[in-house]
Design a protein around this motif. Sequence first.
Motif, PDB file in Angstrom:
ATOM      1  N   PRO A  17       6.233  30.883  48.464  1.00 30.80           N
ATOM      2  CA  PRO A  17       6.528  29.616  49.135  1.00 30.80           C
ATOM      3  C   PRO A  17       5.839  28.408  48.493  1.00 30.80           C
ATOM      4  N   SER A  18       4.899  28.653  47.586  1.00 32.01           N
ATOM      5  CA  SER A  18       4.191  27.530  46.965  1.00 32.01           C
ATOM      6  C   SER A  18       4.914  26.982  45.736  1.00 32.01           C
ATOM      7  N   LEU A  19       5.936  27.679  45.246  1.00 30.87           N
ATOM      8  CA  LEU A  19       6.666  27.220  44.069  1.00 30.87           C
ATOM      9  C   LEU A  19       7.788  26.264  44.463  1.00 30.87           C
ATOM     10  N   ASP A  20       8.006  25.243  43.644  1.00 30.90           N
ATOM     11  CA  ASP A  20       9.149  24.350  43.808  1.00 30.90           C
ATOM     12  C   ASP A  20      10.319  24.935  43.025  1.00 30.90           C
ATOM     13  N   ALA A  21      11.467  25.019  43.663  1.00 33.66           N
ATOM     14  CA  ALA A  21      12.651  25.587  43.016  1.00 33.66           C
ATOM     15  C   ALA A  21      13.150  24.675  41.907  1.00 33.66           C
ATOM     16  N   ILE A  22      13.620  25.301  40.851  1.00 31.42           N
ATOM     17  CA  ILE A  22      14.288  24.590  39.759  1.00 31.42           C
ATOM     18  C   ILE A  22      15.659  25.256  39.584  1.00 31.42           C
ATOM     19  N   GLU A  40      21.177  31.394  44.808  1.00 33.63           N
ATOM     20  CA  GLU A  40      20.728  30.670  43.621  1.00 33.63           C
ATOM     21  C   GLU A  40      20.664  29.177  43.928  1.00 33.63           C
ATOM     22  N   TYR A  41      19.618  28.534  43.451  1.00 36.22           N
ATOM     23  CA  TYR A  41      19.372  27.110  43.670  1.00 36.22           C
ATOM     24  C   TYR A  41      19.986  26.303  42.523  1.00 36.22           C
ATOM     25  N   ARG A  42      20.702  25.248  42.869  1.00 30.80           N
ATOM     26  CA  ARG A  42      21.256  24.328  41.855  1.00 30.80           C
ATOM     27  C   ARG A  42      21.064  22.892  42.325  1.00 30.80           C
ATOM     28  N   GLU A  43      20.967  21.986  41.377  1.00 29.48           N
ATOM     29  CA  GLU A  43      20.898  20.563  41.691  1.00 29.48           C
ATOM     30  C   GLU A  43      22.223  19.922  41.319  1.00 29.48           C
ATOM     31  N   GLY A  50      19.038   8.071  46.553  1.00 27.61           N
ATOM     32  CA  GLY A  50      18.180   8.579  45.493  1.00 27.61           C
ATOM     33  C   GLY A  50      17.612   9.961  45.761  1.00 27.61           C
ATOM     34  N   LYS A  51      18.042  10.605  46.845  1.00 29.45           N
ATOM     35  CA  LYS A  51      17.576  11.954  47.178  1.00 29.45           C
ATOM     36  C   LYS A  51      18.453  12.985  46.465  1.00 29.45           C
ATOM     37  N   MET A  52      17.806  14.027  45.911  1.00 26.28           N
ATOM     38  CA  MET A  52      18.540  15.066  45.183  1.00 26.28           C
ATOM     39  C   MET A  52      19.392  15.888  46.145  1.00 26.28           C
ATOM     40  N   ILE A  53      20.654  16.060  45.804  1.00 27.49           N
ATOM     41  CA  ILE A  53      21.558  16.945  46.549  1.00 27.49           C
ATOM     42  C   ILE A  53      21.444  18.313  45.888  1.00 27.49           C
ATOM     43  N   ILE A  54      21.136  19.327  46.708  1.00 27.67           N
ATOM     44  CA  ILE A  54      21.044  20.681  46.168  1.00 27.67           C
ATOM     45  C   ILE A  54      22.192  21.525  46.703  1.00 27.67           C
ATOM     46  N   GLU A  55      22.473  22.581  45.968  1.00 25.08           N
ATOM     47  CA  GLU A  55      23.504  23.530  46.375  1.00 25.08           C
ATOM     48  C   GLU A  55      22.903  24.929  46.310  1.00 25.08           C
ATOM     49  N   LEU A  56      23.163  25.729  47.320  1.00 25.02           N
ATOM     50  CA  LEU A  56      22.796  27.138  47.306  1.00 25.02           C
ATOM     51  C   LEU A  56      24.061  27.925  47.027  1.00 25.02           C
ATOM     52  N   VAL A  78      10.575  30.823  46.403  1.00 23.07           N
ATOM     53  CA  VAL A  78      11.264  31.123  45.142  1.00 23.07           C
ATOM     54  C   VAL A  78      10.956  32.564  44.758  1.00 23.07           C
ATOM     55  N   GLN A  79      11.996  33.303  44.360  1.00 21.03           N
ATOM     56  CA  GLN A  79      11.785  34.697  43.951  1.00 21.03           C
ATOM     57  C   GLN A  79      10.850  34.745  42.760  1.00 21.03           C
ATOM     58  N   CYS A  80       9.812  35.563  42.882  1.00 21.72           N
ATOM     59  CA  CYS A  80       8.875  35.707  41.779  1.00 21.72           C
ATOM     60  C   CYS A  80       8.795  37.147  41.280  1.00 21.72           C
TER      61      CYS A  80
END
Length: 90
Positions: A17-22, A40-43, A50-56, A78-80
């Motif tokens: 939970p401490s990682l930021d998704a890329i 899967e995380y996508r931008e 100006g806020k990032m729209i993400i898609e799962l 994030v899966q580690c």
Amino acid sequence: DALPSDYRKGDDVFFDPSLDAIPEDVVAASVNGGDAIIMEYREIGLDDTGKMIIELVPLNPAFPSFRSDRAEILIYGVQCEHRRYKRRAR
């Protein structure tokens, strides 16, 4: 069912939970307060403020994707690590 054969019942999957998704990370998340899902995380890009729209995106394309401009998305981690144990014939 939304996961491909890379993930099997009995596998151990760990999320940080401490990682930021890329982009292309596999994340545990909820959509609109529902149960945890693995996707899967996508931008997509920036919205008008100006806020990032993400898609799962599901790992199995037979299931729907979700966008943060159309649903409330909460990323749990994030899966580690993904461990699969040898299956023995019985």
